[in-house]
Design a protein around this motif. Structure first.
Motif, PDB file in Angstrom:
ATOM      1  N   ARG A 120       0.802  -1.209   0.000  1.00  0.00           N
ATOM      2  CA  ARG A 120       0.000   0.000   0.000  1.00  0.00           C
ATOM      3  C   ARG A 120       0.839   1.265   0.000  1.00  0.00           C
ATOM      4  O   ARG A 120       0.326   2.335  -0.276  1.00  0.00           O
ATOM      5  N   LEU A 121       2.101   1.141   0.331  1.00  0.00           N
ATOM      6  CA  LEU A 121       2.983   2.307   0.363  1.00  0.00           C
ATOM      7  C   LEU A 121       3.746   2.492  -0.938  1.00  0.00           C
ATOM      8  O   LEU A 121       4.559   3.393  -1.059  1.00  0.00           O
ATOM      9  N   GLY A 122       3.523   1.607  -1.904  1.00  0.00           N
ATOM     10  CA  GLY A 122       4.151   1.749  -3.210  1.00  0.00           C
ATOM     11  C   GLY A 122       5.453   1.001  -3.390  1.00  0.00           C
ATOM     12  O   GLY A 122       6.153   1.196  -4.378  1.00  0.00           O
ATOM     13  N   TYR A 123       5.789   0.124  -2.470  1.00  0.00           N
ATOM     14  CA  TYR A 123       7.022  -0.641  -2.575  1.00  0.00           C
ATOM     15  C   TYR A 123       6.743  -2.004  -3.194  1.00  0.00           C
ATOM     16  O   TYR A 123       5.672  -2.570  -3.024  1.00  0.00           O
ATOM     17  N   ASP A 124       7.716  -2.544  -3.899  1.00  0.00           N
ATOM     18  CA  ASP A 124       7.648  -3.926  -4.361  1.00  0.00           C
ATOM     19  C   ASP A 124       8.218  -4.779  -3.233  1.00  0.00           C
ATOM     20  O   ASP A 124       9.372  -4.614  -2.845  1.00  0.00           O
ATOM     21  N   VAL A 125       7.402  -5.676  -2.721  1.00  0.00           N
ATOM     22  CA  VAL A 125       7.772  -6.448  -1.542  1.00  0.00           C
ATOM     23  C   VAL A 125       7.892  -7.922  -1.895  1.00  0.00           C
ATOM     24  O   VAL A 125       7.060  -8.469  -2.605  1.00  0.00           O
ATOM     25  N   VAL A 126       8.936  -8.542  -1.367  1.00  0.00           N
ATOM     26  CA  VAL A 126       9.097  -9.981  -1.435  1.00  0.00           C
ATOM     27  C   VAL A 126       9.004 -10.469   0.002  1.00  0.00           C
ATOM     28  O   VAL A 126       9.805 -10.068   0.846  1.00  0.00           O
ATOM     29  N   ALA A 127       8.030 -11.304   0.292  1.00  0.00           N
ATOM     30  CA  ALA A 127       7.817 -11.765   1.665  1.00  0.00           C
ATOM     31  C   ALA A 127       7.963 -13.280   1.740  1.00  0.00           C
ATOM     32  O   ALA A 127       7.573 -13.995   0.814  1.00  0.00           O
ATOM     33  N   THR A 128       8.543 -13.732   2.835  1.00  0.00           N
ATOM     34  CA  THR A 128       8.641 -15.155   3.100  1.00  0.00           C
ATOM     35  C   THR A 128       8.162 -15.405   4.524  1.00  0.00           C
ATOM     36  O   THR A 128       8.069 -14.473   5.326  1.00  0.00           O
ATOM     37  N   THR A 129       7.912 -16.668   4.845  1.00  0.00           N
ATOM     38  CA  THR A 129       7.426 -16.994   6.181  1.00  0.00           C
ATOM     39  C   THR A 129       8.498 -17.572   7.092  1.00  0.00           C
ATOM     40  O   THR A 129       8.241 -17.827   8.254  1.00  0.00           O
ATOM     41  N   ASN A 130       9.692 -17.777   6.551  1.00  0.00           N
ATOM     42  CA  ASN A 130      10.784 -18.213   7.414  1.00  0.00           C
ATOM     43  C   ASN A 130      12.122 -17.733   6.859  1.00  0.00           C
ATOM     44  O   ASN A 130      12.245 -17.382   5.693  1.00  0.00           O
ATOM     45  N   SER A 131      13.106 -17.735   7.723  1.00  0.00           N
ATOM     46  CA  SER A 131      14.405 -17.158   7.378  1.00  0.00           C
ATOM     47  C   SER A 131      15.163 -17.942   6.308  1.00  0.00           C
ATOM     48  O   SER A 131      15.889 -17.343   5.513  1.00  0.00           O
ATOM     49  N   LEU A 132      15.007 -19.245   6.266  1.00  0.00           N
ATOM     50  CA  LEU A 132      15.707 -20.026   5.237  1.00  0.00           C
ATOM     51  C   LEU A 132      15.179 -19.692   3.845  1.00  0.00           C
ATOM     52  O   LEU A 132      15.961 -19.580   2.895  1.00  0.00           O
ATOM     53  N   ASP A 133      13.865 -19.518   3.723  1.00  0.00           N
ATOM     54  CA  ASP A 133      13.296 -19.101   2.439  1.00  0.00           C
ATOM     55  C   ASP A 133      13.763 -17.696   2.077  1.00  0.00           C
ATOM     56  O   ASP A 133      14.085 -17.417   0.925  1.00  0.00           O
ATOM     57  N   ALA A 134      13.815 -16.806   3.062  1.00  0.00           N
ATOM     58  CA  ALA A 134      14.283 -15.443   2.809  1.00  0.00           C
ATOM     59  C   ALA A 134      15.721 -15.452   2.311  1.00  0.00           C
ATOM     60  O   ALA A 134      16.065 -14.748   1.350  1.00  0.00           O
ATOM     61  N   LEU A 135      16.551 -16.238   2.934  1.00  0.00           N
ATOM     62  CA  LEU A 135      17.957 -16.335   2.532  1.00  0.00           C
ATOM     63  C   LEU A 135      18.077 -16.896   1.114  1.00  0.00           C
ATOM     64  O   LEU A 135      18.865 -16.401   0.310  1.00  0.00           O
ATOM     65  N   LYS A 136      17.280 -17.893   0.805  1.00  0.00           N
ATOM     66  CA  LYS A 136      17.298 -18.495  -0.532  1.00  0.00           C
ATOM     67  C   LYS A 136      16.892 -17.470  -1.593  1.00  0.00           C
ATOM     68  O   LYS A 136      17.546 -17.343  -2.636  1.00  0.00           O
ATOM     69  N   VAL A 137      15.840 -16.705  -1.326  1.00  0.00           N
ATOM     70  CA  VAL A 137      15.375 -15.683  -2.272  1.00  0.00           C
ATOM     71  C   VAL A 137      16.433 -14.602  -2.441  1.00  0.00           C
ATOM     72  O   VAL A 137      16.738 -14.175  -3.552  1.00  0.00           O
ATOM     73  N   PHE A 138      17.012 -14.155  -1.346  1.00  0.00           N
ATOM     74  CA  PHE A 138      18.036 -13.110  -1.415  1.00  0.00           C
ATOM     75  C   PHE A 138      19.269 -13.614  -2.158  1.00  0.00           C
ATOM     76  O   PHE A 138      19.818 -12.919  -3.009  1.00  0.00           O
TER      77      PHE A 138
ATOM     78  N   LYS B  13       8.488  -3.480  18.192  1.00  0.00           N
ATOM     79  CA  LYS B  13       7.080  -3.720  17.891  1.00  0.00           C
ATOM     80  C   LYS B  13       6.242  -3.446  19.132  1.00  0.00           C
ATOM     81  O   LYS B  13       6.759  -3.568  20.240  1.00  0.00           O
ATOM     82  N   PRO B  14       5.012  -3.083  18.972  1.00  0.00           N
ATOM     83  CA  PRO B  14       4.289  -2.943  17.704  1.00  0.00           C
ATOM     84  C   PRO B  14       4.611  -1.609  17.037  1.00  0.00           C
ATOM     85  O   PRO B  14       4.945  -0.627  17.706  1.00  0.00           O
ATOM     86  N   LEU B  15       4.526  -1.597  15.722  1.00  0.00           N
ATOM     87  CA  LEU B  15       4.760  -0.396  14.920  1.00  0.00           C
ATOM     88  C   LEU B  15       3.497  -0.058  14.143  1.00  0.00           C
ATOM     89  O   LEU B  15       2.870  -0.942  13.583  1.00  0.00           O
ATOM     90  N   SER B  16       3.189   1.210  14.091  1.00  0.00           N
ATOM     91  CA  SER B  16       2.084   1.638  13.236  1.00  0.00           C
ATOM     92  C   SER B  16       2.598   1.721  11.797  1.00  0.00           C
ATOM     93  O   SER B  16       3.808   1.745  11.551  1.00  0.00           O
ATOM     94  N   LYS B  17       1.692   1.771  10.869  1.00  0.00           N
ATOM     95  CA  LYS B  17       2.069   1.915   9.458  1.00  0.00           C
ATOM     96  C   LYS B  17       2.875   3.203   9.263  1.00  0.00           C
ATOM     97  O   LYS B  17       3.872   3.217   8.549  1.00  0.00           O
ATOM     98  N   LYS B  18       2.496   4.254   9.949  1.00  0.00           N
ATOM     99  CA  LYS B  18       3.187   5.544   9.846  1.00  0.00           C
ATOM    100  C   LYS B  18       4.624   5.431  10.387  1.00  0.00           C
ATOM    101  O   LYS B  18       5.572   5.920   9.763  1.00  0.00           O
ATOM    102  N   GLU B  19       4.798   4.787  11.521  1.00  0.00           N
ATOM    103  CA  GLU B  19       6.139   4.619  12.094  1.00  0.00           C
ATOM    104  C   GLU B  19       7.022   3.760  11.182  1.00  0.00           C
ATOM    105  O   GLU B  19       8.186   4.082  10.951  1.00  0.00           O
ATOM    106  N   PHE B  20       6.439   2.688  10.675  1.00  0.00           N
ATOM    107  CA  PHE B  20       7.178   1.791   9.812  1.00  0.00           C
ATOM    108  C   PHE B  20       7.596   2.485   8.525  1.00  0.00           C
ATOM    109  O   PHE B  20       8.739   2.380   8.085  1.00  0.00           O
TER     110      PHE B  20
END
Length: 103
Positions: free
Chosen positions: A1-19, A82-89
């Motif tokens: 919603r903020l205009g960024y292209d986001v790649v999300a994973t549900t665990n760190s091993l998947d994140a590392l693999k994508v990166f 955390k917790p962070l609001s959308k504005k803080e983030f």
């Protein structure tokens, strides 16, 4: 919603693999301190081995002094409690988008 292209994973091993598959396609990494398989600090250490220049924001709900101390040692760019609001983030992200323009 903020205009960024986001790649999300549900665990760190998947994140590392994508990166690892394309490290230059990322401008910023946002991770949580507590995740399955690797902690956010461990993930940051692995990512830093591939790209020492990438900003990494670590989010956590645990005690700030403990997490931020470990974060600094791992080269975490920013620690967000955390917790962070959308504005803080979005403000944290915006700051790290602007920094390369001043260097």
């Amino acid at each position: 919603r903020l205009g960024y292209d986001v790649v999300a994973t549900t665990n760190s091993l998947d994140a590392l693999k994508v990166f690892r598959a394309n490290p230059d396609s990322f401008d910023l990494v946002i991770t949580d301190y507590t995740m399955p398989h690797l902690t956010g600090v461990d993930l940051a250490n692995e990512i830093r081995r591939m790209r020492s220049d990438i900003p990494i924001i670590l989010c956590s709900g645990i005690h700030e002094s403990l997490a931020s101390e470990k974060s600094k040692k791992a080269g975490i760019t920013e620690f967000a409690m955390k917790p962070l609001s959308k504005k803080e983030f979005s403000a944290i992200i915006l700051i790290w988008q602007m920094i390369p323009n001043f260097l």
